[in-house]
Scaffold this active site. Structure first.
Site, PDB file in Angstrom:
ATOM      1  N   HIS A   1       0.835  -1.216   0.000  1.00 13.32           N
ATOM      2  CA  HIS A   1       0.000   0.000   0.000  1.00 13.32           C
ATOM      3  C   HIS A   1       0.865   1.260   0.000  1.00 13.32           C
ATOM      4  CE1 HIS A   1      -3.863  -2.096   0.785  1.00 13.32           C
ATOM      5  NE2 HIS A   1      -3.102  -2.956   1.421  1.00 13.32           N
TER       6      HIS A   1
ATOM      7  N   ASN B   1     -10.299  -2.751   2.388  1.00  8.67           N
ATOM      8  CA  ASN B   1      -9.964  -2.780   0.965  1.00  8.67           C
ATOM      9  C   ASN B   1     -11.220  -2.497   0.143  1.00  8.67           C
ATOM     10  OD1 ASN B   1      -7.225  -3.338   1.134  1.00  8.67           O
ATOM     11  ND2 ASN B   1      -7.461  -5.544   0.914  1.00  8.67           N
TER      12      ASN B   1
ATOM     13  N   HIS C   1      -4.117   1.242  11.755  1.00  7.56           N
ATOM     14  CA  HIS C   1      -3.921  -0.003  12.489  1.00  7.56           C
ATOM     15  C   HIS C   1      -5.290  -0.621  12.787  1.00  7.56           C
ATOM     16  CE1 HIS C   1      -2.672  -3.020  15.145  1.00  7.56           C
ATOM     17  NE2 HIS C   1      -1.854  -2.363  15.930  1.00  7.56           N
TER      18      HIS C   1
ATOM     19  N   TYR D   1       0.739  -3.963  12.316  1.00  7.99           N
ATOM     20  CA  TYR D   1       0.682  -2.545  11.936  1.00  7.99           C
ATOM     21  C   TYR D   1       1.520  -1.635  12.837  1.00  7.99           C
ATOM     22  CZ  TYR D   1      -2.615  -3.791   8.318  1.00  7.99           C
ATOM     23  OH  TYR D   1      -3.176  -4.342   7.200  1.00  7.99           O
TER      24      TYR D   1
END
Ligand code: HDE
Length: 697
Positions: free
Chosen positions: A83, A156, A347, A370
């Site tokens: 990403h 997503n 996160h 994360y």
């Protein structure tokens, strides 16, 4: 002395730099506009380094030069491992009503609360400088700065994922990223290592069908659906828990580009999505999404023919309907890309009281990953102090020190319990986050649950829920991707999975590859079942006619008819579309009445792939000159081949004929106001799909 003379001959530093040097200045008046070093020392010359003699070597002593270059040398931070390429914006979230029956999260229980948000959309595989339109999943991450702490919904634009267990994530990402020996391809799944990996991972196959669909080439970030993917929990004030799945739906509808457009857009405007988002917000056309939830209890979960803890599965809306709970509006661009979009740290473990996790093994792995990644990306554990990451509610604890500490905590007490400072912060059993007490038992095992073993039923469900053009695109995507795979065995193994998904799809892909009958036999772990098709999975089946947020490109030339352009502008504006004028050059173009307009683009830099629909409104007198320009003919040919609605003035028709296109229902004359209305109505439908039969895209 020579230097002094030179200096007085050129502008002063303040003439070069009209702005001030930032908040570090504590002084007022003239000092505020003076360029300084990071230590606040005024800089007298920002053009020349300190040297020994006019043409001599630079001196190490030059602290101004060294500080400037050193800072510059360290301007980049490690990009996100996945990403990396993303675009973000600020906005707000508002709940529609009171959801307290399901959750105690205050921001979901009071429509009067406007919660600030920052959203970041991203591609997954490419580096930070890669193009915006590769075939790829898009990240859809939203940070809610709630009054009870920060909640990140890190999702997503596809509701399922490639893998079921976090332990496979590094393998997946290694396989999709550029191959390690050759360093290519960038931002592309179309290569051997990716297809080799997924051909050996039956659990990936539902996601693969989504990845080969139009979802992975969105028209705009503003037109993407978003999903939380995992099953989460809502927990209410009584401590009762309900499973929840999160869905975002764009208000202006979803749309995708065609693959041939995506390929060309990557060249014409590598920042296509980033620019689109930024410009829409700048012109006040604020992107908006509705947040919905699917909620269900354990008994309902147990009744499904799949496991709700398996992130490769979705719950069809026809089984559990979506309940709209609020909306998000993005209304402000970042002031600084690096400080905000690059440094934002999402996160999935950032939850607030009322939202909790399920035992999904992919989610559980993410809860570790994360924070860990921010430690190397942002340099230490104080990344929450960066302006974009700071909670917007009071934040107090006894965590101290560490790299880049930006607070100056006061007092003697930095521990709890303590008696020295009775006013210091304490835990709060009532308001504090409490974990839902789910019962756990069982042996410690490295196993995959039997309930995760059906790998093909939902892939089949997805494919069979698509409209005919969407199915065609999936076939074409497989043909393109596998056409780039060099190892024949990998292709055959992939075909074996495609066959398990749907035999007719496999036939079509084999045909397209010229590999008839070459699919390997891959016995499924669990025989797939035929689920009832879910029209909600299709973008085209849901599409509503609209031009909102869409872009019309109008090609004009010297002597064009101003009245037609004005008519178009008025109609487009009424529909919420943006109109951009394309001229033979970027300088002024005069209409037949002598009125000059300034085009937004020159034709050489504005191929029709950049627009949702186009209008050709050139003058008769220019046809001879224009027909010799490849850019003009390609503009028209591509618009036609990409099934776009083309508006056309009578004077421009010869140009369309020279471009060799058939004047079908998707080509509409715009000379009269009725014509303009007919054009706008046609353009609202998006593409003219029947044309696809006449032309191979
Ligand atoms: Fe991520 N993911 N991910 N991911 N992910 C990251 O965190 C990871 C997964 C998603 O705009 C990283 O800050 C693991 C699923 C988004 O900044 C990293 C696993 C979903 C973003 C990471 C997953 C996502 C990330 C890289 C498997 C959809 C971008 C930089 C267990 C629900 C957020 C960073 C942004 C980013 C790890 C799987 C979405 C390395 C280990 C499933 C939208 O921590």
């Amino acid at each position: 002395m020579a230097k002094q003379k030179k200096k007085s001959a050129r502008p002063t530093d303040n003439e070069f730099h009209a702005g001030n040097a930032g908040e570090l200045h504590q002084t007022t008046g003239e000092r505020d506009s003076t360029l300084t070093t990071n230590q606040g020392v005024a800089i007298s010359d920002n053009q020349n380094s300190l040297r020994s003699g006019e043409r001599g070597p630079t001196l190490l002593e030059d602290f101004v030069l060294r500080e400037k270059i050193t800072h510059f040398d360290h301007e980049r931070i490690p990009e996100r491992i996945v990403h990396a390429r993303g675009s973000g914006a600020h906005g707000y979230f508002e709940a529609y009503g009171d959801l307290s029956e399901l959750t105690r999260a205050a921001f979901l229980c009071d429509p009067g609360i406007q919660t600030p948000v920052f959203a970041r959309f991203s591609t997954v595989a490419g580096g930070a400088g890669s193009v915006d339109l590769p075939r790829d999943v898009r990240g859809f991450a939203v940070k809610f700065y709630t009054q009870e702490g920060t909640f990140d919904l890190v999702g997503n634009n596809i509701p399922v994922f490639f893998i079921q267990d976090a332990i496979k994530f590094p393998d997946l990402v290694h396989a999709v990223k550029m191959e390690p020996d050759r360093g290519y391809p960038q931002a592309a799944t179309a290569h051997d290592t990716f297809w080799d990996f997924v051909s050996l991972m039956p659990e990936s196959w539902h996601m693969i069908l989504w990845a080969m669909s139009d979802r992975t080439i969105p028209r705009s970030l503003r037109m993407m659906e978003g999903f939380g993917v995992h099953t989460f929990r809502f927990v209410n004030a009584e401590g009762e828990s309900t499973f929840v799945k999160f869905h975002w739906r764009p208000r202006i509808g979803s749309a995708s580009v065609l693959w041939d457009e995506a390929v060309k857009i990557c060249g014409a405007d590598p920042d296509f999505h980033r620019r689109d988002l930024f410009e829409a917000i700048e012109r006040g056309d604020f992107p908006e999404w509705e947040l919905s939830v699917q909620t269900f209890d354990q008994a309902t979960a147990d009744s499904f023919p799949f496991d709700v803890l398996d992130a490769t599965k979705l719950i069809p809306e026809e089984m559990v309907p979506l309940q709209p709970i609020g909306k998000m509006v993005l209304n402000r661009n970042p002031d600084n890309f690096f400080a905000e979009t690059e440094q934002v740290a999402f996160h999935p473990g950032h939850v607030v009281p009322g939202i909790d996790f399920s035992d999904d093994p992919l989610l559980q792995g993410r809860l570790f990953s994360y924070t860990d990644t921010q430690l190397s990306r942002l340099g230490g554990p104080n990344f929450h102090q960066l302006p974009i990451n700071r909670p917007r509610c009071p934040m107090h604890n006894f965590q101290r020190d560490a790299l880049m500490q930006m607070e100056v905590p006061k007092g003697r007490v930095n521990y709890e319990p303590n008696s020295l400072d009775p006013a210091s912060v304490r835990e709060n059993p009532d308001a504090g986050f409490t974990t839902h007490p789910a019962t756990q038992s069982g042996d410690k095992l490295r196993v995959r649950s039997e309930t995760f073993m059906d790998h093909y039923s939902q892939a089949r469900l997805f494919y069979r829920s698509m409209t005919a053009p969407e199915q065609d695109h999936i076939v074409n995507a497989f043909a393109f991707e596998l056409g780039k795979v060099e190892t024949p065995e990998v292709r055959c193994r992939v075909l074996g999975h495609v066959k398990n998904v749907d035999a007719a799809l496999c036939d079509r892909v084999e045909q397209a590859l010229g590999m008839q009958g070459q699919a390997y036999n891959i016995p499924p772990a669990v025989e797939p079942i035929d689920m009832a098709p879910s029209p909600a999975l299709s973008l085209l089946a849901k599409a509503q006619p609209t031009l909102e947020g869409r872009k019309i490109g109008v090609l004009v030339s010297e002597g064009f008819e101003l009245a037609i352009l004005d008519q178009l502008l008025a109609s487009a504006e009424a529909e919420g579309a943006a109109v951009e004028r394309i001229g033979p050059h970027i300088g002024e173009v005069k209409s037949n009445s002598g009125v000059a307009i300034t085009p937004n683009h020159a034709i050489a830099g504005a191929p029709s792939v950049l627009f949702d629909t186009v209008v050709v409104a050139v003058s008769e007198t220019e046809i001879d000159a224009l027909k010799k320009q490849a850019a003009v003919l390609n503009f028209i040919r591509d618009a036609y081949a990409h099934l776009k609605i083309i508006g056309c003035t009578a004077a421009s028709t010869p140009l369309l004929e020279i471009a060799g296109i058939d004047l079908d229902d998707g080509v509409v004359e715009v000379d009269t106001s009725e014509g303009t209305i007919a054009y706008v109505d046609a353009a609202k439908q998006g593409r003219i799909w029947p044309r696809a039969a006449a032309i191979k895209t």
